[in-house]
Scaffold this motif. Structure first.
Motif, PDB file in Angstrom:
ATOM      1  N   ARG A   9      -7.198 -58.825 -62.682  1.00  0.00           N
ATOM      2  CA  ARG A   9      -6.008 -59.122 -61.405  1.00  0.00           C
ATOM      3  C   ARG A   9      -5.396 -60.128 -61.553  1.00  0.00           C
ATOM      4  NH1 ARG A   9      -8.528 -57.131 -55.806  1.00  0.00           N
ATOM      5  NH2 ARG A   9      -6.465 -57.399 -55.313  1.00  0.00           N
ATOM      6  N   SER A  10      -4.240 -60.332 -61.169  1.00  0.00           N
ATOM      7  CA  SER A  10      -3.282 -61.538 -61.117  1.00  0.00           C
ATOM      8  C   SER A  10      -4.137 -62.257 -59.614  1.00  0.00           C
ATOM      9  CB  SER A  10      -1.905 -61.332 -61.058  1.00  0.00           C
ATOM     10  OG  SER A  10      -1.604 -60.499 -61.852  1.00  0.00           O
ATOM     11  N   VAL A  11      -3.652 -63.490 -59.768  1.00  0.00           N
ATOM     12  CA  VAL A  11      -3.735 -64.486 -58.775  1.00  0.00           C
ATOM     13  C   VAL A  11      -2.922 -64.069 -57.507  1.00  0.00           C
ATOM     14  CG1 VAL A  11      -3.705 -66.755 -57.812  1.00  0.00           C
ATOM     15  CG2 VAL A  11      -4.823 -66.498 -59.838  1.00  0.00           C
ATOM     16  N   ARG A  12      -3.392 -63.779 -56.329  1.00  0.00           N
ATOM     17  CA  ARG A  12      -2.322 -63.271 -55.294  1.00  0.00           C
ATOM     18  C   ARG A  12      -1.543 -64.494 -54.591  1.00  0.00           C
ATOM     19  NH1 ARG A  12      -6.447 -59.768 -52.031  1.00  0.00           N
ATOM     20  NH2 ARG A  12      -7.732 -61.483 -52.670  1.00  0.00           N
ATOM     21  N   SER A  13      -0.380 -64.488 -54.479  1.00  0.00           N
ATOM     22  CA  SER A  13       0.377 -65.479 -53.723  1.00  0.00           C
ATOM     23  C   SER A  13      -0.283 -65.570 -52.219  1.00  0.00           C
ATOM     24  CB  SER A  13       1.728 -65.168 -53.515  1.00  0.00           C
ATOM     25  OG  SER A  13       1.999 -64.098 -52.801  1.00  0.00           O
ATOM     26  N   ILE A  14       0.077 -66.607 -51.457  1.00  0.00           N
ATOM     27  CA  ILE A  14      -0.080 -66.943 -50.380  1.00  0.00           C
ATOM     28  C   ILE A  14       0.401 -65.751 -49.415  1.00  0.00           C
ATOM     29  CG2 ILE A  14       0.234 -68.539 -48.030  1.00  0.00           C
ATOM     30  CD1 ILE A  14      -1.851 -69.522 -50.017  1.00  0.00           C
ATOM     31  N   GLU A  15       1.671 -65.363 -49.393  1.00  0.00           N
ATOM     32  CA  GLU A  15       2.347 -64.182 -48.681  1.00  0.00           C
ATOM     33  C   GLU A  15       1.595 -63.158 -49.033  1.00  0.00           C
ATOM     34  OE1 GLU A  15       3.885 -66.455 -50.950  1.00  0.00           O
ATOM     35  OE2 GLU A  15       4.444 -67.696 -49.133  1.00  0.00           O
ATOM     36  N   GLU A  16       0.991 -62.698 -50.206  1.00  0.00           N
ATOM     37  CA  GLU A  16       0.241 -61.349 -50.400  1.00  0.00           C
ATOM     38  C   GLU A  16      -1.023 -61.733 -49.535  1.00  0.00           C
ATOM     39  OE1 GLU A  16       1.394 -59.941 -54.608  1.00  0.00           O
ATOM     40  OE2 GLU A  16       0.364 -61.847 -54.556  1.00  0.00           O
ATOM     41  N   LEU A  17      -1.691 -62.816 -49.566  1.00  0.00           N
ATOM     42  CA  LEU A  17      -3.120 -63.048 -49.053  1.00  0.00           C
ATOM     43  C   LEU A  17      -2.710 -62.543 -47.381  1.00  0.00           C
ATOM     44  CD1 LEU A  17      -4.399 -66.073 -50.937  1.00  0.00           C
ATOM     45  CD2 LEU A  17      -5.237 -63.729 -51.027  1.00  0.00           C
ATOM     46  N   ARG A  18      -1.643 -63.302 -46.729  1.00  0.00           N
ATOM     47  CA  ARG A  18      -1.550 -63.241 -45.212  1.00  0.00           C
ATOM     48  C   ARG A  18      -1.075 -61.703 -45.054  1.00  0.00           C
ATOM     49  NH1 ARG A  18       2.345 -68.060 -45.623  1.00  0.00           N
ATOM     50  NH2 ARG A  18       1.421 -69.832 -44.660  1.00  0.00           N
ATOM     51  N   ALA A  19      -0.549 -61.127 -45.954  1.00  0.00           N
ATOM     52  CA  ALA A  19      -0.056 -59.554 -45.669  1.00  0.00           C
ATOM     53  C   ALA A  19      -1.491 -58.958 -45.574  1.00  0.00           C
ATOM     54  CB  ALA A  19       0.736 -59.035 -46.557  1.00  0.00           C
ATOM     55  N   GLU A  20      -2.431 -59.059 -46.685  1.00  0.00           N
ATOM     56  CA  GLU A  20      -3.653 -58.567 -46.562  1.00  0.00           C
ATOM     57  C   GLU A  20      -4.478 -58.566 -45.617  1.00  0.00           C
ATOM     58  OE1 GLU A  20      -7.454 -58.906 -49.847  1.00  0.00           O
ATOM     59  OE2 GLU A  20      -5.438 -57.933 -50.605  1.00  0.00           O
ATOM     60  N   LYS A  21      -4.536 -59.833 -45.016  1.00  0.00           N
ATOM     61  CA  LYS A  21      -5.252 -60.203 -43.861  1.00  0.00           C
ATOM     62  C   LYS A  21      -4.877 -59.616 -42.723  1.00  0.00           C
ATOM     63  CE  LYS A  21      -7.316 -64.409 -41.486  1.00  0.00           C
ATOM     64  NZ  LYS A  21      -7.359 -65.793 -41.647  1.00  0.00           N
ATOM     65  N   ALA A  22      -3.513 -59.655 -42.518  1.00  0.00           N
ATOM     66  CA  ALA A  22      -2.827 -58.878 -41.376  1.00  0.00           C
ATOM     67  C   ALA A  22      -3.114 -57.374 -41.326  1.00  0.00           C
ATOM     68  CB  ALA A  22      -1.497 -59.306 -41.300  1.00  0.00           C
ATOM     69  N   ALA A  23      -3.369 -56.962 -42.399  1.00  0.00           N
ATOM     70  CA  ALA A  23      -3.520 -55.109 -42.486  1.00  0.00           C
ATOM     71  C   ALA A  23      -4.802 -55.126 -42.201  1.00  0.00           C
ATOM     72  CB  ALA A  23      -3.129 -54.815 -44.097  1.00  0.00           C
ATOM     73  N   LEU A  24      -5.748 -55.926 -42.687  1.00  0.00           N
ATOM     74  CA  LEU A  24      -7.381 -55.748 -42.411  1.00  0.00           C
ATOM     75  C   LEU A  24      -7.582 -55.802 -40.822  1.00  0.00           C
ATOM     76  CD1 LEU A  24      -9.000 -57.765 -45.439  1.00  0.00           C
ATOM     77  CD2 LEU A  24      -8.991 -55.262 -45.029  1.00  0.00           C
ATOM     78  N   LYS A  25      -6.906 -56.915 -40.255  1.00  0.00           N
ATOM     79  CA  LYS A  25      -6.962 -57.163 -38.996  1.00  0.00           C
ATOM     80  C   LYS A  25      -6.537 -55.943 -37.785  1.00  0.00           C
ATOM     81  CE  LYS A  25      -5.956 -60.765 -35.346  1.00  0.00           C
ATOM     82  NZ  LYS A  25      -5.208 -61.823 -35.203  1.00  0.00           N
ATOM     83  N   GLN A  26      -5.450 -55.332 -38.551  1.00  0.00           N
ATOM     84  CA  GLN A  26      -4.652 -54.247 -37.979  1.00  0.00           C
ATOM     85  C   GLN A  26      -5.819 -53.214 -37.901  1.00  0.00           C
ATOM     86  OE1 GLN A  26      -0.980 -53.055 -39.133  1.00  0.00           O
ATOM     87  NE2 GLN A  26      -0.744 -51.908 -37.516  1.00  0.00           N
ATOM     88  N   ALA A  27      -6.050 -52.818 -39.174  1.00  0.00           N
ATOM     89  CA  ALA A  27      -7.267 -51.619 -39.391  1.00  0.00           C
ATOM     90  C   ALA A  27      -8.410 -51.818 -38.610  1.00  0.00           C
ATOM     91  CB  ALA A  27      -7.470 -51.540 -40.965  1.00  0.00           C
ATOM     92  N   GLY A  28      -9.038 -53.204 -38.470  1.00  0.00           N
ATOM     93  CA  GLY A  28     -10.249 -53.271 -37.816  1.00  0.00           C
ATOM     94  C   GLY A  28     -10.179 -53.356 -36.251  1.00  0.00           C
TER      95      GLY A  28
END
Length: 488
Positions: A469-488
């Motif tokens: 897998r490619s190294v994710r950008s900070i923007e991608e990490l932020r979006a993933e963290k936000a999605a997990l927070k919303q789902a949780g």
């Protein structure tokens, strides 16, 4: 109580913070001094600011100092903790990239396999420098707690050649026990009693009891196969459990690269790993994770600093061994854990000189290992393959013997399953040349290695690996963290 703890490699910011808050959960330790040292002034400044904020927020008299002068930090220290990564992510990238050219697909590459062996070659000269400083300027009877990988090689070198009282510490056993307790339906990991023994990252749960009731192989297999998450993430570990009869502590990804059977054919790798998280077997997974974590921390540092203003909560003290060992040694409150020490008869069917990981008890008299443990034969055989590689690797690092280094890599289980001797010889030359700045003991061997590489006819390929897998950008990490927070 008032004494000094030095942390070498304190620029490993997140881990240093965890060790710091764990230790300050012990009420008697509020008056101690933490001396931080690292080669990076930038990282030292960041971690000192965080720890100072914790001390201020909790109104503690604890002293925190930071210096790039290692001897100054070690002077008078009663305990010294190492969490260094010699060569940083730059060298680590070569540990993954170069072996891939020869078909060796690693998930982590920090324990054995080609990457782990070269990691040890970088670390061991530095570990011996630490030990020299410890002998000369630290407090009498100081204890060296090594958290740095490759655990067994570093600890072996510090004990055998550094002549310092050393114990290696890891959290694999605790995490494995938490998994087992969960699949068996325990309300708390404390309901599980176990004997876990072997070598670091290849320890085995050879005895299990849940609330006093013995748990056998068939029950454990059924429990893992029925679990909705672990049945997918731990396919390789479950397969080993079925064949060996006991569960291994280490993650699916780690275990996959210590054995010769699961990562030798690229088209077979996907069958045994899971891509939901790096630790389940992704090619170069830990390198990607470490790179993303560093980038994330640098970008989000103000938030980490702000979080340091919260009160220390003893209920959130982690199960990392260090704070519990110090508490037992200083207060005589007995602690049971799993420690990396020289075997000396602890495990009956492993060599005496090997660094083993096995149960022990700590009190004011020190670390006392439970002796007389015998591993199942298959577990011992698997450990022996790694021990032989570790022993040769340590001896090669001490002597700067590139021929012995090549033999160590050749005897690695996964390397031997994938590569020919000609490929191994060229790969080691290439890795030693690429990492020469961190391998002073091989300086004399680099010119000849370069000459051999210029004439070599061994073919290589540029290959990202079977599951990269490619190294994710900070923007991608932020979006993933936000999605997990919303789902949780």
């Amino acid at each position: 109580m008032s004494f000094k703890i030095a942390i070498i490699g304190a620029g490993s910011v997140g881990f240093t913070k965890k060790l710091f808050t764990d230790i300050l959960c012990v009420p008697e330790f509020k008056d101690i001094e933490f001396a931080l040292t690292d080669v990076s002034e930038h990282n030292l400044a960041m971690i000192k600011a965080i720890l100072d904020r914790i001390v201020e927020a909790n109104k503690l008299p604890t002293k925190v100092t930071a210096t790039t002068n290692r001897r100054e930090a070690l002077e008078g220290a009663r305990y010294i903790i190492s969490c260094v990564r010699v060569g940083g992510l730059e060298a680590y990238a070569d540990d993954i990239r170069i072996p891939l050219k020869y078909g060796i697909d690693q998930c982590v590459g920090d324990t054995i396999c080609a990457g782990g062996i070269l990691y040890g070659q970088r670390n061991i000269p530095v570990i011996l420098d630490f030990c020299k400083d410890i002998r000369e300027v630290a407090a009498t009877g100081t204890k060296f707690l090594n958290y740095a990988n490759p655990m067994a090689m570093n600890t072996w070198a510090a004990i055998e050649y550094g002549k310092v009282d050393t114990v290696g510490l890891c959290h694999g056993v605790q995490h494995g026990a938490e998994q087992i307790a969960q699949v068996l339906g325990a309300k708390s990991p404390k309901e599980l009693d176990y004997v876990c023994s072997g070598i670091n990252h290849q320890t085995w749960f050879i005895e299990l009891k849940l609330n006093g009731r013995p748990v056998g192989k068939d029950e454990l297999i059924s429990a893992f196969e029925a679990h909705p998450v672990y049945s997918k993430q731990e396919k390789l570990r479950i397969d080993v459990l079925k064949r060996f009869g006991v569960y291994s502590t280490e993650s699916n990804g780690h275990l996959s690269e210590y054995l010769p059977w699961y990562r030798k054919r690229p088209d077979e790798i996907a069958r045994w790993i899971d891509m939901s998280d790096w630790i389940h077997g992704e090619t170069g997974g830990y390198l990607r994770y470490s790179t993303e974590t560093r980038n994330w921390f640098e970008t989000e540092y103000p938030q980490f600093l702000e979080a340091a203003s919260k009160p220390i909560d003893p209920a959130k003290r982690s199960n990392e061994h260090a704070s519990h060992i110090l508490e037992a040694l200083e207060t005589n409150r007995v602690y049971r854990g799993h420690f990396n020490v020289k075997n000396n008869g602890v495990i009956t069917n492993l060599p005496q000189d090997a660094i083993i990981e096995s149960p022990g008890f700590v009190d004011r008299f020190g670390i006392n290992m439970a002796a007389g443990i015998t591993l199942p034969e298959a577990c011992a055989a698997t450990c022996m393959a790694s021990i032989n590689v570790q022993r040769m690797s340590v001896h090669a690092a001490i002597a700067g013997d590139i021929d012995l280094l090549k033999l160590a890599v050749l005897h690695d289980p996964l390397v031997g399953a994938v590569s020919t001797p000609e490929e191994v010889w060229q790969m080691v030359d290439e890795m030693v040349v690429a990492q020469a700045q961190w391998l002073p003991q091989y300086a004399h061997a680099v010119p000849a290695a370069k000459e051999r590489l210029s004439k070599s006819k061994v073919k290589t390929r540029e290959w990202a690996g079977a599951a990269r897998r490619s190294v994710r950008s900070i923007e991608e990490l932020r979006a993933e963290k936000a999605a997990l927070k919303q789902a949780g």
